[in-house]
Design a protein around this motif. Sequence first.
Motif, PDB file in Angstrom:
ATOM      1  N   ASN A 112       0.824  -1.216   0.000  1.00 36.55           N
ATOM      2  CA  ASN A 112       0.000   0.000   0.000  1.00 36.55           C
ATOM      3  C   ASN A 112       0.853   1.259   0.000  1.00 36.55           C
ATOM      4  N   SER A 113       1.992   1.200   0.697  1.00 34.79           N
ATOM      5  CA  SER A 113       2.813   2.409   0.798  1.00 34.79           C
ATOM      6  C   SER A 113       3.364   2.810  -0.572  1.00 34.79           C
ATOM      7  N   LYS A 114       3.470   1.855  -1.487  1.00 31.11           N
ATOM      8  CA  LYS A 114       3.994   2.181  -2.828  1.00 31.11           C
ATOM      9  C   LYS A 114       2.872   2.515  -3.806  1.00 31.11           C
ATOM     10  N   SER A 115       1.637   2.156  -3.423  1.00 36.21           N
ATOM     11  CA  SER A 115       0.551   2.249  -4.412  1.00 36.21           C
ATOM     12  C   SER A 115       0.006   3.662  -4.571  1.00 36.21           C
ATOM     13  N   ARG A 116      -0.122   4.077  -5.825  1.00 36.39           N
ATOM     14  CA  ARG A 116      -0.711   5.391  -6.092  1.00 36.39           C
ATOM     15  C   ARG A 116      -2.190   5.252  -6.422  1.00 36.39           C
ATOM     16  N   THR A 117      -2.664   4.023  -6.530  1.00 42.43           N
ATOM     17  CA  THR A 117      -4.078   3.859  -6.896  1.00 42.43           C
ATOM     18  C   THR A 117      -4.834   3.114  -5.784  1.00 42.43           C
ATOM     19  N   ILE A 118      -5.139   1.842  -6.038  1.00 44.26           N
ATOM     20  CA  ILE A 118      -5.952   1.086  -5.075  1.00 44.26           C
ATOM     21  C   ILE A 118      -5.131   0.687  -3.853  1.00 44.26           C
ATOM     22  N   LYS A 119      -5.769   0.641  -2.713  1.00 45.82           N
ATOM     23  CA  LYS A 119      -5.086   0.141  -1.502  1.00 45.82           C
ATOM     24  C   LYS A 119      -5.699  -1.199  -1.124  1.00 45.82           C
ATOM     25  N   LEU A 120      -4.855  -2.085  -0.693  1.00 49.36           N
ATOM     26  CA  LEU A 120      -5.351  -3.404  -0.294  1.00 49.36           C
ATOM     27  C   LEU A 120      -5.954  -3.342   1.109  1.00 49.36           C
ATOM     28  N   GLY A 121      -6.942  -4.220   1.327  1.00 58.02           N
ATOM     29  CA  GLY A 121      -7.541  -4.289   2.657  1.00 58.02           C
ATOM     30  C   GLY A 121      -7.910  -5.723   2.968  1.00 58.02           C
ATOM     31  N   LYS A 122      -8.851  -5.888   3.905  1.00 59.11           N
ATOM     32  CA  LYS A 122      -9.274  -7.241   4.308  1.00 59.11           C
ATOM     33  C   LYS A 122      -9.852  -8.026   3.136  1.00 59.11           C
ATOM     34  N   TRP A 123     -10.532  -7.303   2.224  1.00 58.23           N
ATOM     35  CA  TRP A 123     -11.143  -7.959   1.066  1.00 58.23           C
ATOM     36  C   TRP A 123     -10.102  -8.758   0.294  1.00 58.23           C
ATOM     37  N   TRP A 124      -8.901  -8.230   0.218  1.00 59.95           N
ATOM     38  CA  TRP A 124      -7.850  -8.909  -0.556  1.00 59.95           C
ATOM     39  C   TRP A 124      -7.444 -10.224   0.128  1.00 59.95           C
ATOM     40  N   LEU A 125      -7.322 -10.159   1.460  1.00 58.85           N
ATOM     41  CA  LEU A 125      -6.969 -11.380   2.201  1.00 58.85           C
ATOM     42  C   LEU A 125      -8.040 -12.447   2.029  1.00 58.85           C
ATOM     43  N   LEU A 126      -9.288 -11.985   2.093  1.00 56.81           N
ATOM     44  CA  LEU A 126     -10.406 -12.923   1.947  1.00 56.81           C
ATOM     45  C   LEU A 126     -10.315 -13.644   0.589  1.00 56.81           C
TER      46      LEU A 126
END
Length: 496
Positions: free
Chosen positions: A418-432
């Motif tokens: 996330n710290s490198k991302s300029r667009t989408i940020k990952l969250g719990k949905w990604w882990l799921l």
Amino acid sequence: MSQDKNEWGSNLSFILAMIGSAVGLGNIWRYPYVLYSNGGGAFYIPYIVAILLMGIPFLILEYGVGYNFKSSFAKAVKKINSKWEYLGWFLPVAVFMIMIYYSAILGWDGIYIILSFFKGWGADPNVYFTTTLLQSSDSYMGLLQFIPLIAVAMLVGWVIIWFISHRDLEEGLGKVSKVLVPLLFVIMVIIVGFSLTLPGASIGLAELFNPDWSLLGNFEIWMAAFGQIVFSLSLGMSIAFTYASYTKDDADLITNTISIALANSLFENFAALGVFSILGYMSLQSGTPVAELVTQGTGLVFVVYPTVFNVLGQWAYVLGPLFFLTVYLAGLTSILSTIEPLSFSIQNKFGLTRSKTMTILIIFGAVISMMYATAYGGSILGFVDTFINQIAILFGVILECIIFAWIFKAEKFIDFLNSKSRTIKLGKWWLLIVKYILPIFISIVWIGGMFDVIKNASFDQMLFTILAAAILLITTLVFTVLPAKNPEWENTEERV
Ligand code: PHE
């Protein structure tokens, strides 16, 4: 081994090389048919769901771990748990097996580039392809019937591959991708643009997109969408992993992933427009309904297209070479990616240079590939392709989900990505998605595919599937038990 020999010169090289790997034969000869035969316009729903739910999240996982380890696939898996080194060699070896048979298809296409200048396939392209060129035989004795023309065409391909791959990464693959991948897109635009102007194009397109919404409740079209995305984006093949491990520290992997998935979809949907306009034209000329003309794979490229060129008149001398060149470029930029995971793993374990490893692997691959330059080669190719794509690679995707998402713990690098991302940020949905939805869904597809292979296999297919599996498992074992020559191999330190 110095690290900089395996580093992209820029983020652009990484993205274009990755697009080059993704955009391949699957986009040209597989996708249009999959779209057509799974509900046409209605297929876009499962297709988009598969990209969002699987393609992008899984690529982020594969890239993320590759970037984190900055080492080869085998080494990373061994670092995660030293008892699993075997699993770390499994995928790179499986992908190298793809390389060996892809070289045959590339060789056939090389021959067609030349033929297309004078419609050398004659009045009956089907007879030319199966009987004259491949001399297809369904008896093992065909293995003794060597076909020099195919062998030479394949060797030309291997020399081109060697020329590019034995150099330092940026000098070879990086630079070549920056030229060939944009060129591939440009030629494709020209071909599709021309195809759309042909009389009858709209007949083909209407047939292609005509949505069959009733199919949406059908499990098979969902499986087809997920299967297409795994193959098309080269997921779970340790390729994305390896390419990400070559990136520099400032890469924004999440945004890169989205660009790559978008470019891949754009290309394949474009290809579908081209293929169906041509089929519409052919249908208008011959009076045969599109449904009877449409096919996929080698039948589409080496039989249907030459048949269309035969009725296209003078334009065929322009469109033909351009078309076969597109297939060649798409195949070449994909095949170049299939050697990287194994090559990098070998460099890491045995301390060989990139150049030496590539040279050895390419000579080895070229020699083995000669079995495809025989009259029985086409049959073996079909068997090995089914085994690798329906069984081995899907197993790899499940394996990667377990090792990367569960054991290595995907949550560890969410903040970092996330710290490198300029667009989408990952969250719990990604882990799921990467921990539950994906492994469960792919397991279902994998088991279904396996039953399918077992149920429909002929005796020969069974035999070659078992043989291919044995070769894969034994080669993997050899790489695992050979003693390491590079002291770095035992280093277990992580980066994040
Ligand atoms: N993704 C490629 C395609 O769509 C196929 C491929 C398979 C590429 C294996 C690399 C390795 O055709």
